[in-house]
Design an enzyme around this catalytic site. Structure first.
Site, short mmCIF file in Angstrom:
data_model
loop_
_atom_site.label_atom_id
_atom_site.label_comp_id
_atom_site.label_asym_id
_atom_site.label_seq_id
_atom_site.Cartn_x
_atom_site.Cartn_y
_atom_site.Cartn_z
CG HIS A 29 41.91 -49.69 -3.87
ND1 HIS A 29 41.62 -49.59 -2.53
CD2 HIS A 29 40.72 -49.66 -4.51
CE1 HIS A 29 40.31 -49.51 -2.37
NE2 HIS A 29 39.74 -49.53 -3.56
CD GLU A 30 40.32 -49.09 -8.32
OE1 GLU A 30 39.49 -49.95 -8.64
OE2 GLU A 30 40.07 -48.17 -7.52
CG HIS A 33 38.27 -53.42 -5.93
ND1 HIS A 33 37.62 -53.88 -4.80
CD2 HIS A 33 38.49 -52.09 -5.70
CE1 HIS A 33 37.45 -52.90 -3.94
NE2 HIS A 33 37.98 -51.80 -4.45
#
Length: 218
Positions: A29-30, A33
């Site tokens: 997820h990170e 980003h």
């Protein structure tokens, strides 16, 4: 001390699978980003070592422990400097979407492995349990992060879709939004009333959709 008396969000027998799945989901997820922000010209996350699949760069120790104990937690937020974007609104939406979509993509890619593991009878080795946990947690994170409350990605997406005037008004009340967010997630009756139906119906619906799709090929 009897550690089995501790109240965990996951049963002890599922905890190893949950730990691995959460670390994987948070990292993907990170990273998503950070990677998308970097591709749109923002070097901030890259300079801080966040464009990496190394979990150490993304995990917040307290947030990680809390999600095991209480079922709610967080990773280190990726720093984003919108001034590097040529089209801040478009880039902002895509950067915010990248995290939740990466979780959905991971669940999508793990599903055929789950079906194959089931066909070959690998459940006794824990492979089915692990894959199921990865899929479940990533689907939950996909839905969870699209909730339009600060500081979640869903709120950031709305910020970039509304007018500047509306955005300015939203920023004035953002601090209260975070308070509402904490109330909803930390008070069980509110959690059950407002979010229970969301996860009760959407998580199984997405799971069934993935099952239906991959069952056509396997």
């Amino acid at each position: 001390m009897d550690f089995t008396s501790l109240s965990l969000a996951y049963p002890w027998e599922q905890l190893p699978y949950a730990l691995f799945a959460i670390i994987l989901a948070f990292t993907i997820h990170e990273f998503a980003h950070a990677y998308v922000a970097y591709k749109f010209g923002d070097p901030t996350a890259y300079q801080q070592g966040r464009v990496t699949l190394n979990p150490v760069a993304h995990l917040d120790l307290f947030g990680f422990i809390l999600i095991i104990l209480a079922g709610i937690g967080w990773a280190k937020p990726v720093p984003v400097n919108r001034y590097y974007f040529k089209n801040p609104r478009l880039a902002g939406v895509l950067v915010s979407l990248a995290g939740p979509l990466s979780n959905l993509l991971l669940a999508f890619l793990c599903f055929p492995l789950l079906l194959l593991a089931d066909q070959f009878g690998l459940g006794y080795k824990g492979i089915i349990e692990l894959l199921f946990m990865i899929i479940k947690i990533n689907i939950v994170l996909f839905i969870f992060n699209l909730i339009p409350l600060p500081p979640l990605d869903g709120y950031r997406i709305i910020e970039d879709l509304v007018s500047n005037r509306t955005r300015a008004k939203m920023s004035q009340y953002e601090q209260y939004g975070i308070f509402i967010f904490l109330l909803i997630f930390l008070i069980p009756p509110l959690n059950k009333l407002l979010l229970g139906p969301l996860f009760q119906y959407l998580v199984p619906a997405i799971y069934r959709a993935l099952d239906t799709f991959w069952s056509l090929f396997l």
